[in-house]
Design a protein around this motif. Structure first.
Motif, PDB file in Angstrom:
ATOM      1  N   ARG A   1     -68.472 -69.910 -20.344  1.00 16.48           N
ATOM      2  CA  ARG A   1     -67.180 -69.313 -20.672  1.00 16.48           C
ATOM      3  C   ARG A   1     -66.344 -69.075 -19.425  1.00 16.48           C
ATOM      4  O   ARG A   1     -65.121 -69.282 -19.434  1.00 16.48           O
ATOM      5  CB  ARG A   1     -67.398 -68.011 -21.429  1.00 16.48           C
ATOM      6  N   SER A   2     -66.983 -68.651 -18.336  1.00 14.59           N
ATOM      7  CA  SER A   2     -66.251 -68.426 -17.094  1.00 14.59           C
ATOM      8  C   SER A   2     -65.713 -69.719 -16.535  1.00 14.59           C
ATOM      9  O   SER A   2     -64.574 -69.775 -16.033  1.00 14.59           O
ATOM     10  CB  SER A   2     -67.171 -67.744 -16.070  1.00 14.59           C
ATOM     11  N   ALA A   3     -66.513 -70.793 -16.624  1.00 13.92           N
ATOM     12  CA  ALA A   3     -66.046 -72.092 -16.138  1.00 13.92           C
ATOM     13  C   ALA A   3     -64.846 -72.577 -16.949  1.00 13.92           C
ATOM     14  O   ALA A   3     -63.890 -73.146 -16.388  1.00 13.92           O
ATOM     15  CB  ALA A   3     -67.184 -73.107 -16.204  1.00 13.92           C
ATOM     16  N   ALA A   4     -64.881 -72.351 -18.253  1.00 12.32           N
ATOM     17  CA  ALA A   4     -63.756 -72.755 -19.087  1.00 12.32           C
ATOM     18  C   ALA A   4     -62.494 -71.960 -18.738  1.00 12.32           C
ATOM     19  O   ALA A   4     -61.395 -72.512 -18.698  1.00 12.32           O
ATOM     20  CB  ALA A   4     -64.113 -72.576 -20.558  1.00 12.32           C
ATOM     21  N   ARG A   5     -62.638 -70.690 -18.469  1.00 14.39           N
ATOM     22  CA  ARG A   5     -61.479 -69.868 -18.105  1.00 14.39           C
ATOM     23  C   ARG A   5     -60.929 -70.283 -16.745  1.00 14.39           C
ATOM     24  O   ARG A   5     -59.711 -70.302 -16.541  1.00 14.39           O
ATOM     25  CB  ARG A   5     -61.868 -68.393 -18.098  1.00 14.39           C
ATOM     26  N   ARG A   6     -61.815 -70.580 -15.800  1.00 13.86           N
ATOM     27  CA  ARG A   6     -61.334 -71.026 -14.487  1.00 13.86           C
ATOM     28  C   ARG A   6     -60.620 -72.359 -14.606  1.00 13.86           C
ATOM     29  O   ARG A   6     -59.654 -72.631 -13.872  1.00 13.86           O
ATOM     30  CB  ARG A   6     -62.503 -71.142 -13.518  1.00 13.86           C
ATOM     31  N   ALA A   7     -61.099 -73.239 -15.505  1.00 11.70           N
ATOM     32  CA  ALA A   7     -60.429 -74.526 -15.699  1.00 11.70           C
ATOM     33  C   ALA A   7     -59.014 -74.339 -16.230  1.00 11.70           C
ATOM     34  O   ALA A   7     -58.141 -75.182 -15.979  1.00 11.70           O
ATOM     35  CB  ALA A   7     -61.252 -75.392 -16.652  1.00 11.70           C
ATOM     36  N   ARG A   8     -58.791 -73.242 -16.952  1.00 11.78           N
ATOM     37  CA  ARG A   8     -57.437 -72.944 -17.449  1.00 11.78           C
ATOM     38  C   ARG A   8     -56.611 -72.191 -16.426  1.00 11.78           C
ATOM     39  O   ARG A   8     -55.472 -71.804 -16.712  1.00 11.78           O
ATOM     40  CB  ARG A   8     -57.533 -72.124 -18.734  1.00 11.78           C
ATOM     41  N   GLY A   9     -57.176 -71.975 -15.237  1.00  7.91           N
ATOM     42  CA  GLY A   9     -56.442 -71.277 -14.192  1.00  7.91           C
ATOM     43  C   GLY A   9     -56.506 -69.770 -14.283  1.00  7.91           C
ATOM     44  O   GLY A   9     -55.754 -69.080 -13.584  1.00  7.91           O
ATOM     45  N   GLU A  10     -57.381 -69.227 -15.110  1.00  2.00           N
ATOM     46  CA  GLU A  10     -57.498 -67.774 -15.255  1.00  2.00           C
ATOM     47  C   GLU A  10     -58.456 -67.212 -14.204  1.00  2.00           C
ATOM     48  O   GLU A  10     -59.389 -67.883 -13.754  1.00  2.00           O
ATOM     49  CB  GLU A  10     -58.009 -67.430 -16.656  1.00  2.00           C
ATOM     50  N   ARG A  11     -58.242 -65.967 -13.864  1.00  2.00           N
ATOM     51  CA  ARG A  11     -59.125 -65.261 -12.943  1.00  2.00           C
ATOM     52  C   ARG A  11     -60.253 -64.616 -13.753  1.00  2.00           C
ATOM     53  O   ARG A  11     -60.008 -64.044 -14.811  1.00  2.00           O
ATOM     54  CB  ARG A  11     -58.353 -64.195 -12.180  1.00  2.00           C
TER      55      ARG A  11
ATOM     56  N   VAL B   1     -80.638 -71.904 -18.538  1.00  2.00           N
ATOM     57  CA  VAL B   1     -80.520 -72.343 -19.932  1.00  2.00           C
ATOM     58  C   VAL B   1     -81.110 -71.267 -20.822  1.00  2.00           C
ATOM     59  O   VAL B   1     -81.906 -70.434 -20.384  1.00  2.00           O
ATOM     60  CB  VAL B   1     -81.233 -73.696 -20.178  1.00  2.00           C
ATOM     61  N   TRP B   2     -80.701 -71.286 -22.099  1.00  2.00           N
ATOM     62  CA  TRP B   2     -81.247 -70.387 -23.109  1.00  2.00           C
ATOM     63  C   TRP B   2     -81.135 -68.924 -22.688  1.00  2.00           C
ATOM     64  O   TRP B   2     -82.087 -68.150 -22.775  1.00  2.00           O
ATOM     65  CB  TRP B   2     -82.708 -70.731 -23.412  1.00  2.00           C
ATOM     66  N   SER B   3     -79.969 -68.531 -22.211  1.00  2.00           N
ATOM     67  CA  SER B   3     -79.783 -67.165 -21.742  1.00  2.00           C
ATOM     68  C   SER B   3     -78.338 -66.738 -21.939  1.00  2.00           C
ATOM     69  O   SER B   3     -77.433 -67.575 -22.091  1.00  2.00           O
ATOM     70  CB  SER B   3     -80.152 -67.046 -20.252  1.00  2.00           C
ATOM     71  N   LEU B   4     -78.122 -65.433 -21.939  1.00  2.00           N
ATOM     72  CA  LEU B   4     -76.764 -64.907 -21.977  1.00  2.00           C
ATOM     73  C   LEU B   4     -76.011 -65.240 -20.693  1.00  2.00           C
ATOM     74  O   LEU B   4     -74.788 -65.387 -20.711  1.00  2.00           O
ATOM     75  CB  LEU B   4     -76.809 -63.392 -22.187  1.00  2.00           C
ATOM     76  N   ASP B   5     -76.743 -65.354 -19.585  1.00  2.00           N
ATOM     77  CA  ASP B   5     -76.108 -65.743 -18.328  1.00  2.00           C
ATOM     78  C   ASP B   5     -75.524 -67.147 -18.426  1.00  2.00           C
ATOM     79  O   ASP B   5     -74.423 -67.412 -17.932  1.00  2.00           O
ATOM     80  CB  ASP B   5     -77.130 -65.689 -17.187  1.00  2.00           C
ATOM     81  N   ALA B   6     -76.273 -68.062 -19.052  1.00  2.00           N
ATOM     82  CA  ALA B   6     -75.781 -69.428 -19.193  1.00  2.00           C
ATOM     83  C   ALA B   6     -74.526 -69.467 -20.068  1.00  2.00           C
ATOM     84  O   ALA B   6     -73.570 -70.196 -19.775  1.00  2.00           O
ATOM     85  CB  ALA B   6     -76.877 -70.316 -19.784  1.00  2.00           C
ATOM     86  N   ARG B   7     -74.520 -68.677 -21.133  1.00  2.00           N
ATOM     87  CA  ARG B   7     -73.337 -68.637 -21.989  1.00  2.00           C
ATOM     88  C   ARG B   7     -72.145 -68.054 -21.244  1.00  2.00           C
ATOM     89  O   ARG B   7     -71.013 -68.556 -21.347  1.00  2.00           O
ATOM     90  CB  ARG B   7     -73.627 -67.808 -23.245  1.00  2.00           C
ATOM     91  N   ARG B   8     -72.386 -66.992 -20.458  1.00  2.00           N
ATOM     92  CA  ARG B   8     -71.299 -66.403 -19.694  1.00  2.00           C
ATOM     93  C   ARG B   8     -70.773 -67.370 -18.639  1.00  2.00           C
ATOM     94  O   ARG B   8     -69.563 -67.435 -18.374  1.00  2.00           O
ATOM     95  CB  ARG B   8     -71.770 -65.115 -19.022  1.00  2.00           C
ATOM     96  N   ALA B   9     -71.674 -68.150 -18.028  1.00  2.00           N
ATOM     97  CA  ALA B   9     -71.252 -69.125 -17.021  1.00  2.00           C
ATOM     98  C   ALA B   9     -70.373 -70.209 -17.643  1.00  2.00           C
ATOM     99  O   ALA B   9     -69.373 -70.632 -17.041  1.00  2.00           O
ATOM    100  CB  ALA B   9     -72.483 -69.738 -16.361  1.00  2.00           C
TER     101      ALA B   9
END
Length: 407
Positions: A158-168, A148-156
């Motif tokens: 965003r990555s989860a949202a992209r994977r949910a859309r089927g993106e690599r 939490v409260w980190s750039l890693d959390a924000r990147r995670a």
């Protein structure tokens, strides 16, 4: 018997299923990153005298000492001024990236290397706050402090949202960072720099272990995202994190317990006058008028003296009662803030306040994070409003440029 087994199974599930205290470890990460960064910036004009080639504790003396005690410091790999400046700059950078929570696992390792390198170079420079920072820099490596409260959390997210859309979602930055640090670590090992650690094998083993662990984590995430290997790695990471969190909490309790019981044995603490004497020292009086005001009242000195001992001795026992613990925690943090102002020990006090923060309740930290987010959003809205500047002779809203917060 069934009740005992059920309690044990619940405890095991709690320890293995999740990394406990994500907000507390995030506060520790941010706090110690900020403490180290501010200290290095304040001492930047004096860095050569403290840890560099112009210090009274020479490079040869430091070399002889580390050969005996096996302490790790990268500053003894070379006695050149350029190497010292490089290590100091990397230590500053490590403090920044740990504070922001960017590539937190790697940042925590680099943060540890920077802290150990500078502090072990001149072991006679520092105070109790440096010792706390020294220990916590090692413990942070084992925590998942970027959830939490980190750039890693924000990147995670965003990555989860992209994977949910089927993106690599490739991670080229992580691979490049891992490969570069691996080459640097291999060069240090092959050139015999590891021999400079004496008989101490912990830090080299930790560096190689984290590097190999990152490779395994990436490989499993790439080829076995939802399988049993990923679940197993998560369980191991949670166990290590929770164990490190327990050690951090135990370390804070040990600091207060030992300090309190040692004070009990001192005659000046017994007669209630111990606080009076540091207030008379010019070195510890950045505000002489304030120190004089406190020292002028014998009753105030006695209350502060006895109160300090009582709070430190009692603190570990208050953990069994949440309300009493929270009250005493506020008292301890206030005490350290007063020490920072009256005795001129800001970094010692800040390090202790950060160590205390591991005991802060999660609802309070979440409200604090929500408040910070609302303040940031309000500042962003004001900035956005100020960015809309209509051109001369053009109606507002026609042809204006709007610069958003996340643009």
């Amino acid at each position: 018997m069934n009740r005992v087994a059920l309690t044990v199974s619940r405890g095991i599930a709690r320890v293995t299923e999740a990394a406990l205290g994500p907000y507390q470890t995030a506060v520790v990460r941010i706090g110690f990153g900020a403490t180290w960064l501010l200290f290095l910036l304040r001492e930047f004009p004096h860095r050569h005298e403290l840890y560099g080639p112009d210090g009274p504790w020479s490079w040869a003396l430091a070399r002889r000492l580390t050969a005996d005690n096996g302490a790790f410091t990268a500053l003894l790999w070379s006695d050149g001024r350029l190497w010292f400046e490089t290590v100091y700059a990397l230590s500053l950078l490590a403090g920044v990236v740990l504070l922001l929570g960017w590539r937190t696992r790697t940042a925590s390792v680099l943060f540890m290397v920077g802290v150990l390198s500078l502090q072990n170079r001149s072991v006679f420079v520092g105070d109790g706050g440096d010792n706390v920072l020294h220990l916590m820099s090692v413990y942070l490596v084992f925590t998942r402090c970027g959830q939490v409260w980190s750039l890693d959390a924000r990147r995670a997210r965003r990555s989860a949202a992209r994977r949910a859309r089927g993106e690599r979602v490739p991670d080229r930055t992580g691979v490049v960072l891992w490969a570069g640090l691996g080459l640097a670590l291999a060069a240090v090992t092959l050139t015999g720099r590891v021999d400079g650690f004496g008989d101490e094998w912990l830090v080299p083993a930790l560096l190689w272990g984290v590097w190999l662990g990152q490779a395994l984590w990436w490989a499993v995430g790439r080829w076995a995202t939802g399988g049993e290997p990923r679940v197993l790695l998560d369980v191991i990471a949670n166990i290590v994190h929770n164990g490190a969190l327990l050690v951090i909490m135990a370390e804070a309790c040990l600091i207060y317990a030992t300090a309190g019981w040692y004070k009990v044995q001192g005659s000046r603490w017994q007669d209630g006058t111990a606080v009076y004497y540091p207030l008379q020292l010019e070195y510890f009086s950045p505000w002489p008028q304030l120190a004089g005001l406190l020292a002028a009242s014998g009753t105030v000195v006695m209350l502060i003296t006895y109160g300090t001992v009582a709070a430190q001795v009692a603190f570990p026992f208050t953990l069994f009662n949440r309300r009493v613990k929270n009250v005493l925690l506020a008292v301890m943090m206030t005490e350290h803030a007063v020490i920072a102002a009256v005795l001129g020990l800001p970094f010692f006090s800040l390090a202790m306040i950060v160590a205390d923060a591991v005991f802060l309740p999660t609802p309070f930290l979440r409200r604090l994070g929500g408040l910070a987010a609302r303040v940031a959003a309000r500042v962003a809205r004001r900035r956005d409003g100020a960015a809309v500047v209509p051109a001369r002779g053009v109606p507002e809203g026609a042809g204006s440029t709007h610069v958003g917060f996340g643009a």
